[in-house]
Design a protein around this motif. Structure first.
Motif, PDB file in Angstrom:
ATOM      1  N   ALA A  95      28.292  42.573  40.838  1.00 29.56           N
ATOM      2  CA  ALA A  95      28.274  43.995  40.489  1.00 29.56           C
ATOM      3  C   ALA A  95      27.558  44.843  41.529  1.00 29.56           C
ATOM      4  CB  ALA A  95      27.628  44.184  39.122  1.00 29.56           C
ATOM      5  N   ASP A  96      26.586  44.258  42.237  1.00 27.65           N
ATOM      6  CA  ASP A  96      25.834  45.034  43.230  1.00 27.65           C
ATOM      7  C   ASP A  96      26.352  44.834  44.652  1.00 27.65           C
ATOM      8  OD1 ASP A  96      25.103  42.414  43.510  1.00 27.65           O
ATOM      9  OD2 ASP A  96      22.935  42.767  43.509  1.00 27.65           O
ATOM     10  N   SER A  97      27.527  44.208  44.799  1.00 29.67           N
ATOM     11  CA  SER A  97      28.105  44.007  46.130  1.00 29.67           C
ATOM     12  C   SER A  97      28.864  45.251  46.566  1.00 29.67           C
ATOM     13  CB  SER A  97      29.047  42.806  46.126  1.00 29.67           C
ATOM     14  OG  SER A  97      30.173  43.073  45.297  1.00 29.67           O
ATOM     15  N   ALA A  98      29.239  45.297  47.819  1.00 31.44           N
ATOM     16  CA  ALA A  98      29.969  46.462  48.334  1.00 31.44           C
ATOM     17  C   ALA A  98      31.297  46.687  47.612  1.00 31.44           C
ATOM     18  CB  ALA A  98      30.179  46.313  49.837  1.00 31.44           C
ATOM     19  N   PRO A  99      32.102  45.636  47.367  1.00 36.55           N
ATOM     20  CA  PRO A  99      33.354  45.879  46.645  1.00 36.55           C
ATOM     21  C   PRO A  99      33.147  46.231  45.178  1.00 36.55           C
ATOM     22  CG  PRO A  99      33.428  43.800  47.862  1.00 36.55           C
ATOM     23  CD  PRO A  99      32.003  44.247  47.845  1.00 36.55           C
ATOM     24  N   GLU A 100      32.068  45.761  44.548  1.00 36.25           N
ATOM     25  CA  GLU A 100      31.730  45.975  43.141  1.00 36.25           C
ATOM     26  C   GLU A 100      32.638  45.221  42.174  1.00 36.25           C
ATOM     27  OE1 GLU A 100      29.682  50.163  42.465  1.00 36.25           O
ATOM     28  OE2 GLU A 100      31.734  50.377  43.191  1.00 36.25           O
ATOM     29  N   PHE A 101      33.927  45.317  42.375  1.00 38.10           N
ATOM     30  CA  PHE A 101      34.869  44.563  41.557  1.00 38.10           C
ATOM     31  C   PHE A 101      36.196  44.461  42.308  1.00 38.10           C
ATOM     32  CE2 PHE A 101      36.550  48.680  40.615  1.00 38.10           C
ATOM     33  CZ  PHE A 101      35.475  49.483  40.230  1.00 38.10           C
ATOM     34  N   PRO A 102      36.998  43.434  42.003  1.00 39.19           N
ATOM     35  CA  PRO A 102      38.276  43.259  42.712  1.00 39.19           C
ATOM     36  C   PRO A 102      39.341  44.205  42.192  1.00 39.19           C
ATOM     37  CG  PRO A 102      37.953  41.504  41.119  1.00 39.19           C
ATOM     38  CD  PRO A 102      36.701  42.322  41.090  1.00 39.19           C
ATOM     39  N   THR A 103      40.192  44.673  43.095  1.00 38.67           N
ATOM     40  CA  THR A 103      41.351  45.482  42.730  1.00 38.67           C
ATOM     41  C   THR A 103      42.566  44.961  43.491  1.00 38.67           C
ATOM     42  OG1 THR A 103      41.133  47.122  44.498  1.00 38.67           O
ATOM     43  CG2 THR A 103      39.849  47.506  42.481  1.00 38.67           C
ATOM     44  N   PRO A 104      43.776  45.217  42.988  1.00 39.48           N
ATOM     45  CA  PRO A 104      44.973  44.736  43.677  1.00 39.48           C
ATOM     46  C   PRO A 104      45.116  45.283  45.093  1.00 39.48           C
ATOM     47  CG  PRO A 104      45.510  45.378  41.439  1.00 39.48           C
ATOM     48  CD  PRO A 104      44.098  45.831  41.683  1.00 39.48           C
ATOM     49  N   ALA A 105      44.672  46.510  45.324  1.00 37.39           N
ATOM     50  CA  ALA A 105      44.871  47.130  46.633  1.00 37.39           C
ATOM     51  C   ALA A 105      43.855  46.667  47.673  1.00 37.39           C
ATOM     52  CB  ALA A 105      44.813  48.650  46.504  1.00 37.39           C
ATOM     53  N   THR A 106      42.844  45.910  47.244  1.00 35.70           N
ATOM     54  CA  THR A 106      41.804  45.503  48.200  1.00 35.70           C
ATOM     55  C   THR A 106      41.727  43.986  48.283  1.00 35.70           C
ATOM     56  OG1 THR A 106      40.138  45.722  46.429  1.00 35.70           O
ATOM     57  CG2 THR A 106      40.473  47.617  47.879  1.00 35.70           C
ATOM     58  N   LEU A 107      40.896  43.385  47.470  1.00 33.80           N
ATOM     59  CA  LEU A 107      40.645  41.956  47.614  1.00 33.80           C
ATOM     60  C   LEU A 107      41.831  41.077  47.242  1.00 33.80           C
ATOM     61  CD1 LEU A 107      36.984  41.746  46.298  1.00 33.80           C
ATOM     62  CD2 LEU A 107      37.768  41.555  48.655  1.00 33.80           C
ATOM     63  N   ALA A 108      42.721  41.541  46.404  1.00 30.50           N
ATOM     64  CA  ALA A 108      43.874  40.714  46.033  1.00 30.50           C
ATOM     65  C   ALA A 108      44.758  40.403  47.227  1.00 30.50           C
ATOM     66  CB  ALA A 108      44.698  41.415  44.962  1.00 30.50           C
ATOM     67  N   MET A 109      44.682  41.217  48.272  1.00 33.66           N
ATOM     68  CA  MET A 109      45.534  40.991  49.435  1.00 33.66           C
ATOM     69  C   MET A 109      45.041  39.849  50.308  1.00 33.66           C
ATOM     70  SD  MET A 109      47.799  43.064  48.656  1.00 33.66           S
ATOM     71  CE  MET A 109      48.866  42.992  50.100  1.00 33.66           C
ATOM     72  N   ALA A 110      43.828  39.337  50.063  1.00 31.78           N
ATOM     73  CA  ALA A 110      43.393  38.113  50.728  1.00 31.78           C
ATOM     74  C   ALA A 110      44.054  36.956  49.998  1.00 31.78           C
ATOM     75  CB  ALA A 110      41.878  37.992  50.684  1.00 31.78           C
ATOM     76  N   PRO A 111      44.850  36.150  50.674  1.00 30.21           N
ATOM     77  CA  PRO A 111      45.815  35.310  49.965  1.00 30.21           C
ATOM     78  C   PRO A 111      45.299  34.016  49.364  1.00 30.21           C
ATOM     79  CG  PRO A 111      46.061  35.017  52.323  1.00 30.21           C
ATOM     80  CD  PRO A 111      45.033  36.097  52.128  1.00 30.21           C
ATOM     81  N   ASP A 112      44.070  33.596  49.632  1.00 32.76           N
ATOM     82  CA  ASP A 112      43.707  32.240  49.252  1.00 32.76           C
ATOM     83  C   ASP A 112      42.688  32.146  48.134  1.00 32.76           C
ATOM     84  OD1 ASP A 112      41.649  33.270  50.736  1.00 32.76           O
ATOM     85  OD2 ASP A 112      41.277  31.457  51.895  1.00 32.76           O
ATOM     86  N   LYS A 113      42.412  33.232  47.419  1.00 36.43           N
ATOM     87  CA  LYS A 113      41.416  33.206  46.355  1.00 36.43           C
ATOM     88  C   LYS A 113      41.918  33.940  45.108  1.00 36.43           C
ATOM     89  CE  LYS A 113      38.033  31.249  48.753  1.00 36.43           C
ATOM     90  NZ  LYS A 113      37.491  29.901  48.418  1.00 36.43           N
ATOM     91  N   VAL A 114      41.381  33.504  43.965  1.00 35.71           N
ATOM     92  CA  VAL A 114      41.463  34.285  42.736  1.00 35.71           C
ATOM     93  C   VAL A 114      40.100  34.943  42.568  1.00 35.71           C
ATOM     94  CG1 VAL A 114      41.684  34.182  40.219  1.00 35.71           C
ATOM     95  CG2 VAL A 114      43.154  32.754  41.665  1.00 35.71           C
ATOM     96  N   TYR A 115      40.082  36.251  42.381  1.00 35.88           N
ATOM     97  CA  TYR A 115      38.834  37.011  42.369  1.00 35.88           C
ATOM     98  C   TYR A 115      38.422  37.369  40.943  1.00 35.88           C
ATOM     99  CZ  TYR A 115      39.486  37.340  47.355  1.00 35.88           C
ATOM    100  OH  TYR A 115      39.646  37.015  48.681  1.00 35.88           O
ATOM    101  N   VAL A 116      37.122  37.210  40.657  1.00 41.30           N
ATOM    102  CA  VAL A 116      36.570  37.491  39.338  1.00 41.30           C
ATOM    103  C   VAL A 116      35.491  38.556  39.465  1.00 41.30           C
ATOM    104  CG1 VAL A 116      35.518  36.513  37.268  1.00 41.30           C
ATOM    105  CG2 VAL A 116      36.928  35.065  38.751  1.00 41.30           C
ATOM    106  N   GLY A 117      35.531  39.551  38.613  1.00 46.89           N
ATOM    107  CA  GLY A 117      34.514  40.601  38.614  1.00 46.89           C
ATOM    108  C   GLY A 117      34.264  41.104  37.197  1.00 46.89           C
ATOM    109  N   ARG A 118      33.348  42.057  37.080  1.00 48.33           N
ATOM    110  CA  ARG A 118      32.965  42.652  35.794  1.00 48.33           C
ATOM    111  C   ARG A 118      32.634  41.588  34.756  1.00 48.33           C
ATOM    112  NH1 ARG A 118      34.888  47.237  32.813  1.00 48.33           N
ATOM    113  NH2 ARG A 118      32.673  47.101  32.372  1.00 48.33           N
TER     114      ARG A 118
END
Length: 351
Positions: free
Chosen positions: A288-311
């Protein structure tokens, strides 16, 4: 990560069926990005899609256009690994015959419900591949199922999963290239003061949210919702797991998002859950205190090798319950990356 040779010592000979589809192109990219070694690569399509050019090194000055051949005329005894990336009809017609000669990794829905066909998410239940011999058919779960199961698996091992409720917000690329073209065309039209056509989904998708993915059955449950709970139960090996799902189509090109609400057998703090997820395979936890704060399709989802968890947070209305948000690239991570990962496990396992 390189695949060197098959168990019989011959070079890896690969066919990609449905190569002009979004997933087919992504599989070609994944093979290149992960430096998969092969001696032959055959690009196959059905007759109606033979004209679409496909390259095996997109963006490179040395890019080569693959010659796309008709799958109906192809002899599958020439290869030892086949990726089926197109429509279910293609898999239903050719996959079982191909599996008599090769490992067949099928990304369609054609064989996912068959008990005699392993259903594999590489980051979750790779052990299911142990029963596969020198050739055979392997089914891959749908993209939303891969994303959900990848997150639930480490939590289940740690605290015992009782129930999961999920709403999926699915990108239009899940319905193929035509649906993406529809979203782009409708967006341009509506910004120009024109009406949306609404052909791909039976209604407007641009600037809209549609609470239906695939057809509805007599109970009002969509095929996608039913697939989600059936596939996750199999992949997690939890046949009695309670999963309640709502699948929604949203005007996003790539990246499925999931709002997940879980209940566990044993108490699990937010800090413990975050630590468990950070150790999980194929996962990245966004603090929650990182620069991205939470994953969104337009940002971190475009990195192809991970499933992202936030909130990640407690459910304040129930004991032993957590809520979280999941985002993953449905075409690259959940489909193409999973397919090539399964191939990697098959080829490089001890013989």
């Amino acid at each position: 990560m390189t695949i060197y040779a098959t168990s019989n010592g011959a070079g890896l000979r690969i066919a990609v069926v449905g190569v002009s589809s979004l997933i087919g192109e992504a599989v070609i990219d994944e093979l290149r990005a992960r430096k998969i070694g092969f001696t032959e690569l055959h690009a196959l399509e059905d007759e109606r899609n033979l004209g679409r050019p496909v390259t095996d090194d997109e963006g490179s000055e040395s890019a080569k256009t693959l010659v796309v051949s008709d799958v109906a005329a192809f002899d599958f005894s020439r290869v030892n690994l086949v990726f089926f990336c197109g429509r279910s009809a293609l898999s239903e017609r050719y996959a079982e015959a191909a599996a008599a000669h090769a490992w067949v990794i099928d990304g369609s829905a054609a064989f996912r419900a068959r008990a005699d066909v392993p259903l594999v998410a590489a980051d979750v239940n790779a052990e299911a591949l142990a029963a596969v011999g020198a050739q055979g058919l392997i089914a891959l779960p749908g993209s939303a199922s891969v994303a959900l199961a990848t997150v639930l698996a480490p939590l289940q091992r740690h605290a015992g999963l009782e129930r999961a409720e999920v709403a999926t917000y699915q990108a239009v690329s899940g319905s193929g290239r035509g649906a993406m073209d529809e979203l782009a065309g409708e967006t341009v039209a509506m910004l120009s003061g024109k009406k949306a056509r609404g052909r791909a989904f039976g209604r407007q998708i641009a600037f809209n949210v549609i609470p239906q993915v695939d057809a509805l059955d007599a109970d009002g449950v969509s095929r996608e919702e039913r697939r989600l709970w059936e596939e996750c139960r199999r992949v997690l090996d939890l046949p009695q797991l309670e999963i309640n799902a709502t699948a929604v189509r949203v005007p996003v090109f790539f990246g499925h998002s999931l709002a997940v609400h879980t209940r566990f057998e044993r108490s699990l703090s937010v800090a413990d859950a975050a630590a468990v997820l950070r150790r999980g395979t194929g996962l990245s936890v966004i603090e929650a205190d990182s620069a991205p704060e939470f994953p969104t399709p337009a940002t971190l989802a475009m990195a192809p090798d991970k499933v992202y968890v936030g909130r990640l947070r407690r459910d304040l209305t129930r004991d032993r319950a957590l809520n979280f948000w999941v985002v993953a690239d449905n075409v690259r991570k959940c489909a193409a990356h999973n397919a090539v990962s399964v191939a990697h496990i098959l080829v490089n396992r001890p013989q």
